[in-house]
Each structure stands twice: as C-alpha cells, then as structure tokens.
Design a protein around this motif. Sequence first.
Motif, mmCIF file in Angstrom:
data_model
loop_
_atom_site.group_PDB
_atom_site.id
_atom_site.type_symbol
_atom_site.label_atom_id
_atom_site.label_comp_id
_atom_site.label_asym_id
_atom_site.label_seq_id
_atom_site.Cartn_x
_atom_site.Cartn_y
_atom_site.Cartn_z
ATOM 1 N N GLU A 165 -13.445 -4.871 -58.029
ATOM 2 C CA GLU A 165 -14.482 -5.664 -57.378
ATOM 3 C C GLU A 165 -15.402 -4.804 -56.519
ATOM 4 O O GLU A 165 -16.599 -5.083 -56.430
ATOM 5 N N ILE A 166 -14.877 -3.755 -55.914
ATOM 6 C CA ILE A 166 -15.744 -2.847 -55.153
ATOM 7 C C ILE A 166 -16.755 -2.196 -56.088
ATOM 8 O O ILE A 166 -17.949 -2.117 -55.774
ATOM 9 N N VAL A 167 -16.302 -1.751 -57.240
ATOM 10 C CA VAL A 167 -17.218 -1.136 -58.204
ATOM 11 C C VAL A 167 -18.188 -2.171 -58.771
ATOM 12 O O VAL A 167 -19.396 -1.918 -58.847
ATOM 13 N N TRP A 168 -17.695 -3.342 -59.143
ATOM 14 C CA TRP A 168 -18.527 -4.359 -59.802
ATOM 15 C C TRP A 168 -19.597 -4.888 -58.851
ATOM 16 O O TRP A 168 -20.781 -4.908 -59.187
ATOM 17 N N PHE A 169 -19.191 -5.326 -57.663
ATOM 18 C CA PHE A 169 -20.170 -5.831 -56.699
ATOM 19 C C PHE A 169 -20.978 -4.685 -56.100
ATOM 20 O O PHE A 169 -22.145 -4.864 -55.749
ATOM 21 N N GLY A 170 -20.367 -3.518 -56.011
ATOM 22 C CA GLY A 170 -21.098 -2.338 -55.546
ATOM 23 C C GLY A 170 -22.250 -1.982 -56.468
ATOM 24 O O GLY A 170 -23.283 -1.476 -56.016
ATOM 25 N N ALA A 171 -22.097 -2.253 -57.761
ATOM 26 C CA ALA A 171 -23.202 -2.011 -58.701
ATOM 27 C C ALA A 171 -24.411 -2.865 -58.326
ATOM 28 O O ALA A 171 -25.555 -2.402 -58.411
ATOM 29 N N GLY A 172 -24.169 -4.089 -57.892
ATOM 30 C CA GLY A 172 -25.268 -4.939 -57.442
ATOM 31 C C GLY A 172 -25.917 -4.399 -56.177
ATOM 32 O O GLY A 172 -27.139 -4.389 -56.047
#
Length: 109
Positions: free
Chosen positions: A70-77
Amino acid sequence: MKTANLGVLFAIELVALGAVGAYGFTRDVSAPLAWLLGMAGLALMITTWALFGSQKARYKTRGTVRVAFEIVWFGAGVVALALSGAYIWAAVFAAVCALSKGLAVHWNQ
C-alpha cells in the motif's frame, strides 16, 4: 465515522488511479505516446490492485507485505501528483492516505 472512512478509503483509491493516469496522459510528448503512458500507468495500477490489494484479490497480502504494497501503490499517486507540479495536493493526499489507513487499521477495516 467508520462508514465515512470506508468512503474515504474508496476515494483515495480513485485519486491514486486518477493521479497516475493524468500524469501519463499529460506528458509533453507526442499524443500517441502520452496515451500509451496514461493507459499503461492505469493498467499497471489496476492490475496490481486487483491481484494484491482488493478484498477479492487472488494473492491476499497481509501484515508487513500489505503495508509495503500500500505504501508503494498509494505512493505512486503521491509521486504522480508531485511530478505534475501539484506539491501541495501531493502532501494533502499523502496525509489523507496516512490518516485514513491508520484509522482503517485501528478499526479493523
């Protein structure tokens, strides 16, 4: 409050998708390449969420792996917003994600 947080969780998923897609679609490159970048970014985000992040994911993630995903996924946003020059919106989005995800963990959502 718990029901409202579920709505916020859904909204931040959509914002992350929109930010990554918008970043790709608005690059200063030829139109076909911009479309390719936008669609590829969206496809990657949607596929990874479907496989690892959704409630009905084929490969459920839990614990530390879930947090990292989730850090990577939401961090992409967040990164897409920042790279687009929307630094304040990137910071606001990061704060909303952290708060909402923290409440979700606290409330076992």
